[in-house]
Design an enzyme around this catalytic site. Structure first.
Site, short mmCIF file in Angstrom:
data_model
loop_
_atom_site.label_atom_id
_atom_site.label_comp_id
_atom_site.label_asym_id
_atom_site.label_seq_id
_atom_site.Cartn_x
_atom_site.Cartn_y
_atom_site.Cartn_z
N ASP A 145 0.86 -1.17 0.00
CA ASP A 145 0.00 0.00 0.00
C ASP A 145 0.90 1.24 0.00
O ASP A 145 2.10 1.14 0.30
CB ASP A 145 -0.88 -0.05 1.26
CG ASP A 145 -1.73 1.17 1.43
OD1 ASP A 145 -2.42 1.55 0.47
OD2 ASP A 145 -1.70 1.76 2.53
N ASP A 155 -0.40 5.13 0.84
CA ASP A 155 -0.77 6.07 1.92
C ASP A 155 -0.84 5.35 3.26
O ASP A 155 -1.52 4.34 3.41
CB ASP A 155 -2.13 6.70 1.62
CG ASP A 155 -2.06 7.70 0.47
OD1 ASP A 155 -1.26 8.64 0.57
OD2 ASP A 155 -2.80 7.53 -0.51
N LYS A 188 -8.58 -4.99 -3.87
CA LYS A 188 -7.14 -5.10 -4.09
C LYS A 188 -6.72 -6.57 -4.18
O LYS A 188 -5.84 -6.93 -4.96
CB LYS A 188 -6.37 -4.43 -2.96
CG LYS A 188 -6.36 -2.91 -2.97
CD LYS A 188 -5.40 -2.44 -1.88
CE LYS A 188 -5.35 -0.94 -1.74
NZ LYS A 188 -4.37 -0.53 -0.72
N ASP A 209 -2.47 -0.66 5.72
CA ASP A 209 -2.91 0.07 6.92
C ASP A 209 -4.41 0.28 7.04
O ASP A 209 -4.86 0.88 8.01
CB ASP A 209 -2.23 1.45 6.95
CG ASP A 209 -2.87 2.43 5.97
OD1 ASP A 209 -3.14 2.03 4.81
OD2 ASP A 209 -3.13 3.58 6.36
N ASP A 238 -7.03 -2.97 2.49
CA ASP A 238 -5.93 -3.93 2.41
C ASP A 238 -6.31 -5.31 2.92
O ASP A 238 -5.54 -6.26 2.77
CB ASP A 238 -4.72 -3.42 3.22
CG ASP A 238 -4.17 -2.12 2.67
OD1 ASP A 238 -3.89 -2.07 1.46
OD2 ASP A 238 -4.03 -1.15 3.44
#
Length: 230
Positions: A8, A10, A151, A174, A178
């Protein structure tokens, strides 16, 4: 060999103020296995990051709506359904929050991102009434997207193109977007700043936050590789 990575951006490769951590440019260019940047950001952002790192442009963007590997682009989801929800949200007094320029959505192809400061309750109410979209809170925006896009699903597509088993990947993330990635990889880590959904889904919750946590994972993976060669 070190394992392939699904990272990831951000909250994972950044500082607490949202900047790309400079260690990304020290640690990732020389990683000896494929790196897939899996993000909620629009398609051009992770492509640019890979480009400036000198890496192959292996990308999962827009929460899985876009997969780009070895020059092959896969688009999933229904952007028209997402925009219809956003337009109804606006008609009912909602504001997506990006101003007139809206570079957040300008290049987005499969979903719509709404500011984290927007009226979440109203947005979710409109989305629920539509029935063909969902709202995902990444901590940085509310993403209005098709429910079958994720994802994790996109990483499976990327892995197949690369000829790598998804279970060979190590993932770091995070937030709730995810969780699906964590479900398909062999090893998953949530940085300490992760939300509850990511923390619950990860194999390991790290003690350090943001890039501090990710850098620690990369160091451990390198040490593990070195030890296996001894």
């Amino acid at each position: 060999m070190v394992p392939p990575l699904a990272l990831d951006i951000d909250g994972t490769l950044t500082t607490p103020t949202g900047r790309i951590d400079s260690r990304v440019f020290e640690l990732l260019p020389s990683w000896e296995a494929p790196v897939v940047f899996a993000t909620g950001k629009a398609f051009p952002y992770p492509v640019a990051l890979a480009h400036f790192l000198g890496r192959d442009e292996h990308v999962v963007a827009e929460n899985g709506g876009v997969t780009y590997v070895d020059g092959e682009t896969t688009l999933l989801g229904d952007p028209d359904a997402a925009w219809a929800v956003v337009e109804t949200f606006r008609e009912r007094g909602g504001d997506i929050g990006w101003g007139d320029g809206d570079t957040v959505n300008r290049w987005r192809e499969t979903e719509v991102a709404v500011s984290i400061d927007a009226d979440e309750a109203l947005l979710r109410e409109v989305a629920a009434a539509a029935g063909d979209v969902e709202v995902v809170d990444t901590g940085y925006a509310y993403h209005v997207k098709s429910p079958d896009v994720s994802k994790g699903r996109a990483l499976r597509t990327a892995a197949a193109t690369l000829g790598i088993e998804p279970a060979s990947f190590v993932a770091v993330g995070d937030s709730e977007n995810d969780v699906s990635t964590f479900g398909v990889v062999g090893e998953s880590y949530a940085v300490a700043n992760a939300d509850a959904a990511a923390r619950e889904a990860a194999d390991v919750v790290l003690e350090e936050s943001y890039m501090d946590g990710t850098a620690g994972v990369l160091a451990d993976l390198r040490a593990r590789d070195a030890s296996s060669r001894d």
